[in-house]
Motif scaffolding. Sequence first.
Motif, mmCIF file in Angstrom:
data_model
loop_
_atom_site.group_PDB
_atom_site.id
_atom_site.type_symbol
_atom_site.label_atom_id
_atom_site.label_comp_id
_atom_site.label_asym_id
_atom_site.label_seq_id
_atom_site.Cartn_x
_atom_site.Cartn_y
_atom_site.Cartn_z
ATOM 1 N N ALA A 55 0.839 -1.196 0.000
ATOM 2 C CA ALA A 55 0.000 0.000 0.000
ATOM 3 C C ALA A 55 0.872 1.244 0.000
ATOM 4 C CB ALA A 55 -0.913 -0.007 1.221
ATOM 5 N N PRO A 56 0.350 2.375 -0.544
ATOM 6 C CA PRO A 56 1.116 3.632 -0.500
ATOM 7 C C PRO A 56 1.362 4.057 0.944
ATOM 8 C CG PRO A 56 -0.717 3.789 -2.041
ATOM 9 C CD PRO A 56 -0.906 2.518 -1.278
ATOM 10 N N GLN A 57 2.596 4.454 1.225
ATOM 11 C CA GLN A 57 2.956 4.811 2.588
ATOM 12 C C GLN A 57 2.415 6.199 2.913
ATOM 13 O OE1 GLN A 57 7.119 4.296 3.306
ATOM 14 N NE2 GLN A 57 7.240 2.392 2.150
ATOM 15 N N GLU A 58 1.692 6.279 4.034
ATOM 16 C CA GLU A 58 1.140 7.544 4.506
ATOM 17 C C GLU A 58 1.241 7.578 6.028
ATOM 18 O OE1 GLU A 58 -2.191 8.600 1.100
ATOM 19 O OE2 GLU A 58 -2.831 7.709 3.005
ATOM 20 N N GLY A 59 1.493 8.741 6.546
ATOM 21 C CA GLY A 59 1.594 8.869 7.986
ATOM 22 C C GLY A 59 2.439 10.067 8.381
ATOM 23 N N LEU A 60 2.813 10.065 9.633
ATOM 24 C CA LEU A 60 3.650 11.139 10.193
ATOM 25 C C LEU A 60 4.852 10.480 10.849
ATOM 26 C CD1 LEU A 60 3.596 14.282 10.571
ATOM 27 C CD2 LEU A 60 2.750 13.845 12.875
ATOM 28 N N VAL A 61 6.020 10.684 10.285
ATOM 29 C CA VAL A 61 7.244 10.053 10.775
ATOM 30 C C VAL A 61 7.954 11.022 11.713
ATOM 31 C CG1 VAL A 61 9.436 8.997 10.150
ATOM 32 C CG2 VAL A 61 7.451 8.739 8.647
ATOM 33 N N ILE A 62 8.181 10.601 12.945
ATOM 34 C CA ILE A 62 8.911 11.402 13.936
ATOM 35 C C ILE A 62 10.225 10.686 14.217
ATOM 36 C CG2 ILE A 62 8.856 12.454 16.223
ATOM 37 C CD1 ILE A 62 5.839 12.354 16.128
ATOM 38 N N SER A 63 11.305 11.298 13.786
ATOM 39 C CA SER A 63 12.632 10.685 13.891
ATOM 40 C C SER A 63 13.429 11.386 14.982
ATOM 41 C CB SER A 63 13.362 10.785 12.553
ATOM 42 O OG SER A 63 14.676 10.284 12.664
ATOM 43 N N PHE A 64 13.805 10.633 16.010
ATOM 44 C CA PHE A 64 14.595 11.158 17.129
ATOM 45 C C PHE A 64 16.064 10.868 16.849
ATOM 46 C CE2 PHE A 64 10.391 10.317 18.728
ATOM 47 C CZ PHE A 64 10.113 11.403 19.538
ATOM 48 N N ASN A 65 16.805 11.904 16.517
ATOM 49 C CA ASN A 65 18.223 11.763 16.215
ATOM 50 C C ASN A 65 19.074 12.251 17.383
ATOM 51 O OD1 ASN A 65 17.661 10.773 13.601
ATOM 52 N ND2 ASN A 65 17.350 12.869 12.870
ATOM 53 N N THR A 66 20.369 12.210 17.186
ATOM 54 C CA THR A 66 21.281 12.623 18.255
ATOM 55 C C THR A 66 21.199 14.116 18.530
ATOM 56 O OG1 THR A 66 22.792 10.835 17.677
ATOM 57 C CG2 THR A 66 23.684 12.636 18.987
#
Length: 723
Positions: free
Chosen positions: A172-183
């Motif tokens: 399926a087509p990717q949909e959403g809200l990506v929250i990336s916790f980096n350094t």
Amino acid sequence: MSVHYLPSQSLLSLDSFETDYRNTHFAAKTPIVIDNGSTDLRYGFATSGAPFSNPNMFSKYKDRRSGKMLGLFGAAAEVDGPSRGAAKSPWEAEVLLNAEALEGCLDYAFLKLGLDDDSVSHPVIMSERFCTPLANRRLMSELLFECYSVPRVVYAVDALLSHAYNCPEPSAPQEGLVISFNTSSTSVIPFLNGRGVFNQAKRLPWGGSQASEYLLKLLNLKYSGFPTKITPQHATWMLHNFFLVSSNYVDTIRQLKVPSSLSAANIIVQFPFTITVYIIGEEKTEEELARIAERRREAGRRLQEQAAKVRSEKMLQREQDLDNLLAIRELRSKDKKSDYAARLKAEGVESDAMLDDIIKKLQTSIKRAKRKEEGQEEEIDAETTFPLVDVPDHKLDEEQLKEKKRQRLMKAAHEARQRAKKEKEREKELKEEFERREEQEREQDFQSWSLKMRRSHQEVMNRIKERKKRRAQIMDRKSAVSQTRMKHIVNLADEVPADKKRKKAGAEDMFGENDDDWLIYRQVSLENASDEEEEDLATLTTIESKLLSHDPSFTTADTYSAITTRRSALMSAFRPKYEEGDTEGIHRVHLNIERWRVPEAWFGPGAAGVDSAGLSELIENILKSFAAEERSRIVKDVFLTGGPAMMPGFTERLQNSLRPILAPDTPFTVRLASDPRIDAWKGMASFARSSSYTDASTSKDEYFEFGGERTKRWWGGNWNAAV
């Protein structure tokens, strides 16, 4: 309350470099997957189950023993002082700057994978930050294509690949809200129709490294005199193991206001310490202890006898001196004046008056010593005469005038002592009378007496409290009391007397001539009168002793010391006090409110001194830029990835933050990556095995034709920034 010990640093072990990769990966030209994180470098072949992982740190320094240049990577860079001082990370916050360190890290990674040739013939997929600057990509492309001769490279945004790896429906087509916790930051990227909407993405300048630094500052402030050094590595370890995200931070703080709740939330971290052992001799038996005690008593008796003998000899000497002086004084009228004067000179006496004074002092000293030996009290009123005070000066010679002056001073001192003695007696009588009346009042009307004493007790405590409050306000330069004090000082410095103008130079200081000057001095004085404070404390002690003795309803819990201790119980719960000799206790760190305060900075960076909106506000601003239908599609999958996302409570906190900013009937889901730390690498490895890898990659020929800033546009890359 459990105690947690810092992990011991094990001895450095040399990594083994396997060579069987030639049979499994070399012939197939398996792509190499490199997740170039600012904390860890994860690398491996795309068909491997898990990557190798090492701290992304490289140190190049000259060894003093061998005189050779050495290059150390990962944990080996922390092996000793020189290498630790020369250690560098390829990253400076979110920017890739140190090319030499990056080359050293990649050298190690390729050697670890068995690539010991002059060139790397495998395709590479490399992670990069969201919205990576073109100069960073050019640096990376230059290294890969020109230094290692890599045939193809794909640059992927780590957060997007982690989301794709954890997608419940890959087709399926990717949909959403990506929250990336980096350094060094936290990125929030909306995803629609299978691609990231980068022009609506936001970045929060707060990450794991800032959280560790914030914790380190809090601990250094809380334990300013800690006996050992708390390093950033210690802070990072505590942050990863003991910290929580509160679902409602305000309610959590209110609960922690209770000392018992704060103590229950304590996490004790024990730092290494060394106990100094003092070798003590063998324990003595009871008979030996008894003999030692007897010897001490015998030594005490001998000392007492020696002291008594010395006193007896001094008494005998004084009596002999007195008899000798009395005999000389009897010869005053019998001998010639010249012979008498010679006798006085031989004894060191200058005049008859001096002789009489010495005789009188000796008689008084002998009499006092005998009364003390007999155990009698000293006479209160000793006979004291001053015969020359009332004699006119013209009837006295020069020696007698000197003696008269001395007797006048002695008489004044004697009269002052008598007045002080009478004043003490009068005060004693008044005190006894006051106590008698108070006792009578207590017996006649106990309730009124108790109420009166309690009121006095409260008034004294209020005075002490106001004095402490004023002292604290004076120390605060922004308080109204401190500013008023400074105004008084400025007015005193600029004041010119109205009746007497000052001269331009050599002006006379007139401060102190008026009584108002001293009133102002008291107002601007930094310190309160210590006499008043001591008097209040003494009065408080007297009142409390009377109430404790006669009022059953007044207990030790109502005393000033108990109230003060009760008020400071919360501070004691923050940092318990250990005794001076408790080496183990003073090497402990108590984590309580910091466990929730540091993670809260992701939602309120202003508390940590960062001028930025919190994570909830960023999400709200992003969602407002989409239509209602698109917004509902985005929030159906709020995805968390990155190491800090593993803190317990992050998912629940984001759920509570999203609920108020969405419509009541809007469904949403907040989920965590299966393995937030390495899912980005797994997502890149999965993509490298797919047929889409070649279309998204940049070849070596394309690099030389279009330059290092060029990259292909594809769903997992920074394609909005492509040229």
